[in-house]
Design a protein around this motif. Structure first.
Motif, PDB file in Angstrom:
ATOM      1  N   LYS A   1       3.977   2.313   7.885  1.00  0.00           N
ATOM      2  CA  LYS A   1       2.845   1.960   7.023  1.00  0.00           C
ATOM      3  C   LYS A   1       3.293   1.949   5.556  1.00  0.00           C
ATOM      4  O   LYS A   1       2.925   1.058   4.778  1.00  0.00           O
ATOM      5  N   SER A   2       4.085   2.948   5.187  1.00  0.00           N
ATOM      6  CA  SER A   2       4.604   3.049   3.829  1.00  0.00           C
ATOM      7  C   SER A   2       5.500   1.859   3.502  1.00  0.00           C
ATOM      8  O   SER A   2       5.452   1.304   2.405  1.00  0.00           O
ATOM      9  N   LEU A   3       6.331   1.462   4.507  1.00  0.00           N
ATOM     10  CA  LEU A   3       7.233   0.327   4.320  1.00  0.00           C
ATOM     11  C   LEU A   3       6.446  -0.959   4.075  1.00  0.00           C
ATOM     12  O   LEU A   3       6.777  -1.745   3.175  1.00  0.00           O
ATOM     13  N   GLU A   4       5.402  -1.178   4.867  1.00  0.00           N
ATOM     14  CA  GLU A   4       4.574  -2.382   4.715  1.00  0.00           C
ATOM     15  C   GLU A   4       3.972  -2.447   3.317  1.00  0.00           C
ATOM     16  O   GLU A   4       3.928  -3.509   2.695  1.00  0.00           O
ATOM     17  N   GLU A   5       3.518  -1.289   2.844  1.00  0.00           N
ATOM     18  CA  GLU A   5       2.910  -1.236   1.508  1.00  0.00           C
ATOM     19  C   GLU A   5       3.943  -1.546   0.424  1.00  0.00           C
ATOM     20  O   GLU A   5       3.655  -2.261  -0.542  1.00  0.00           O
TER      21      GLU A   5
ATOM     22  N   ILE B   1       6.651  -3.355   0.751  1.00  0.00           N
ATOM     23  CA  ILE B   1       7.004  -4.779   0.803  1.00  0.00           C
ATOM     24  C   ILE B   1       5.942  -5.600   0.075  1.00  0.00           C
ATOM     25  O   ILE B   1       6.257  -6.508  -0.692  1.00  0.00           O
ATOM     26  N   LYS B   2       4.675  -5.258   0.335  1.00  0.00           N
ATOM     27  CA  LYS B   2       3.565  -5.982  -0.306  1.00  0.00           C
ATOM     28  C   LYS B   2       3.603  -5.830  -1.828  1.00  0.00           C
ATOM     29  O   LYS B   2       3.321  -6.765  -2.571  1.00  0.00           O
ATOM     30  N   THR B   3       3.927  -4.620  -2.298  1.00  0.00           N
ATOM     31  CA  THR B   3       3.902  -4.348  -3.744  1.00  0.00           C
ATOM     32  C   THR B   3       5.267  -4.525  -4.403  1.00  0.00           C
ATOM     33  O   THR B   3       5.450  -4.171  -5.569  1.00  0.00           O
ATOM     34  N   GLN B   4       6.241  -5.072  -3.656  1.00  0.00           N
ATOM     35  CA  GLN B   4       7.584  -5.336  -4.190  1.00  0.00           C
ATOM     36  C   GLN B   4       8.288  -4.063  -4.673  1.00  0.00           C
ATOM     37  O   GLN B   4       9.010  -4.077  -5.668  1.00  0.00           O
ATOM     38  N   LYS B   5       8.072  -2.940  -3.958  1.00  0.00           N
ATOM     39  CA  LYS B   5       8.714  -1.677  -4.333  1.00  0.00           C
ATOM     40  C   LYS B   5       9.778  -1.252  -3.317  1.00  0.00           C
ATOM     41  O   LYS B   5      10.234  -0.113  -3.326  1.00  0.00           O
ATOM     42  N   PHE B   6      10.137  -2.153  -2.425  1.00  0.00           N
ATOM     43  CA  PHE B   6      11.149  -1.883  -1.396  1.00  0.00           C
ATOM     44  C   PHE B   6      12.501  -1.690  -2.081  1.00  0.00           C
ATOM     45  O   PHE B   6      12.965  -2.563  -2.836  1.00  0.00           O
TER      46      PHE B   6
ATOM     47  N   MET C   1      13.211 -12.907  -0.019  1.00  0.00           N
ATOM     48  CA  MET C   1      12.542 -13.368   1.205  1.00  0.00           C
ATOM     49  C   MET C   1      11.244 -12.599   1.423  1.00  0.00           C
ATOM     50  O   MET C   1      10.218 -13.159   1.789  1.00  0.00           O
ATOM     51  N   MET C   2      11.306 -11.282   1.224  1.00  0.00           N
ATOM     52  CA  MET C   2      10.120 -10.446   1.412  1.00  0.00           C
ATOM     53  C   MET C   2       8.996 -10.866   0.470  1.00  0.00           C
ATOM     54  O   MET C   2       7.828 -10.868   0.826  1.00  0.00           O
ATOM     55  N   LYS C   3       9.374 -11.234  -0.771  1.00  0.00           N
ATOM     56  CA  LYS C   3       8.386 -11.672  -1.759  1.00  0.00           C
ATOM     57  C   LYS C   3       7.675 -12.932  -1.280  1.00  0.00           C
ATOM     58  O   LYS C   3       6.452 -13.067  -1.390  1.00  0.00           O
TER      59      LYS C   3
END
Length: 450
Positions: free
Chosen positions: A316-320, A322-327, A421-423
């Motif tokens: 869940k943390s990973l998904e968040e 990726i969405k917020t570009q903090k990976f 890619m994630m972006k």
């Protein structure tokens, strides 16, 4: 596991798929190759003969379904018969009406009974049970100590009495203790011999009579092939076993034991050992194994492995992120380690439909280890802010990970491409799979891994 057999089946199916229609002639040619493949895999001759006859009878006597390729229909018939040969459905442990459910392990010396006892206890504990291990091997030096060490490792109680040389008395006392403590399962690790003999069978029969186990499981080394089937038959004749455990199944490239036991002995395979780690134990699912052998993958097992290896909160943390570009590289390292926990890369990829023939994975495995070493050589700040990595820092990281600065630069470049890619994906736009799209590692046959 069963790699040679799987490759042969896939080669046979390629030829069958090329047929415009199924005829008695081309079916017989395919079945001849199937027969040879099974015999080379050390499958019992009578089992092979019956298997081929059933397929021939169904393939020749069946009309091709509308909209289904004749080759696909032949593969389905082979798949259905293979599932039946392997036991039809998964056979789970029987649970007694009262606690504890007694599981008695039998087998020859060196088959892996003690390790399996701990693996099973660990699995039952994860399932919410209260297992209790019993060391009843009074002959093998350090057998009791080995079980004690494993029990401490998985934090499961064990009955160890190194002063008592009477295995039957040990089981009787342990059984009384298990009932008092209300343990839900009692797993007895019995002694083995180098071969089946009267003394061994008498002792096992006395233990059976004393503690009345709900399950007698025969632990067999899968690497011994047809001898495993003969061994199962001998033990079944003497003890009336309830099921078979195949250890070292990950090293069994032929698969004769797995494909013969149910048909010859009439007892199901219940679990398979697929590695040396305490977690490397799988329920035996005939339909999943058949699917893997025939190159159709095993998505269900893949999902189960992922669920066991990847923490839901982390996901869940990973998904968040990726969405917020903090990976960042710290997250990337966690994902690599989660993949490693799932098992060897080859085993994982073979569970994906269409990835049966994936070639040599050694370079990809080596690359993953290199990437992990590079990230682990970074400080936490460097993992979170890779943009601060200048020449001096890169040199230190390369030395610390036993790699070159060019390897560090390559990782950073690929990581930036991956973030790009994630972006795109998180924005909901479709990526352009043209120039500039990052190249992922490839197998010997040219297939992308991920």
């Amino acid at each position: 596991m069963l790699e040679n057999l799987g490759n042969r089946f896939q080669s046979i199916f390629k030829k069958v798929r090329g047929q415009s229609k199924l005829t008695e002639s081309n079916i017989k040619e395919a079945l001849k190759e199937v027969k040879m493949s099974l015999l080379e895999a050390d499958v019992n001759y009578k089992v092979v003969k019956d298997f081929i006859n059933k397929i021939q009878e169904k393939a020749i006597g069946t009309e091709v379904l509308i909209g289904v390729n004749p080759g696909q229909q032949f593969i389905k018939i082979v798949n259905d018969e293979l599932v039946e040969l392997l036991g039809g459905t998964n056979s789970r442990l029987t649970k007694g009406v009262k606690n504890p459910t007694v599981i008695m392990l039998a087998g020859l010396q060196g088959a892996g009974k003690t390790t399996f006892a701990a693996k099973l206890a660990n699995k039952l504990k994860k399932d919410g049970e209260r297992p209790y291990l019993v060391a009843a091997d009074v002959y093998r030096p350090a057998a009791m100590k080995q079980l004690e060490v494993l029990a401490n490792q998985i934090k499961v109680p064990a009955y160890i009495d190194e002063t008592n040389r009477d295995a039957v008395d040990i089981c009787r006392r342990a059984w009384a203790n298990a009932k008092t403590q209300d343990y839900t399962y009692m797993i007895i690790d019995t002694a083995g011999r180098l071969h089946v003999d009267e003394a061994l069978m008498d002792e096992l029969a006395d233990i059976k009579k004393t503690v009345r186990p709900q399950e007698i499981l025969l632990v067999v080394d899968a690497m011994i092939g047809q001898d495993a089937v003969n061994l199962a038959k001998n033990f079944n004749d003497k003890l009336s076993i309830d099921g078979v455990i195949l250890t070292k199944f990950d090293g069994d490239t032929r698969g004769g034991a797995a494909l013969s036991i149910k048909s010859v002995v009439g007892k199901p395979i219940k679990f398979v050992g697929v590695g040396e780690k305490i977690e490397d134990l799988e329920l035996f699912h005939p339909e999943r194994l058949a699917s893997r052998i025939l190159g159709m993958g095993d998505v269900v097992s893949l999902v189960e492995k992922a669920q066991e290896s990847i923490n839901a909160d982390d996901m869940k943390s990973l998904e968040e992120k990726i969405k917020t570009q903090k990976f960042d590289l710290e997250d990337f390292l966690k994902q690599l380690q989660a993949i490693k926990r799932m098992g060897p890369l080859g085993s994982i990829l073979k569970m994906i439909p269409g990835m049966g023939d994936i070639g040599d994975l050694a370079p990809a495995e080596k690359e993953m280890k290199k990437v992990e070493a590079i990230i682990q050589s970074m400080t936490k700040l460097e993992r979170k802010k890779p943009e601060i990595l200048k020449a001096e820092r890169k040199l230190r990281i390369a030395k610390g990970s036993g790699t070159d600065v060019s390897d560090v630069n390559k990782l950073l470049k690929q990581f930036e491409q991956m973030k790009g890619m994630m972006k795109i994906f998180s924005s909901g736009k479709m990526p352009n799979f043209g120039a500039g799209f990052p190249k992922m590692p490839m197998g010997r046959n040219g297939k992308r891994f991920f």
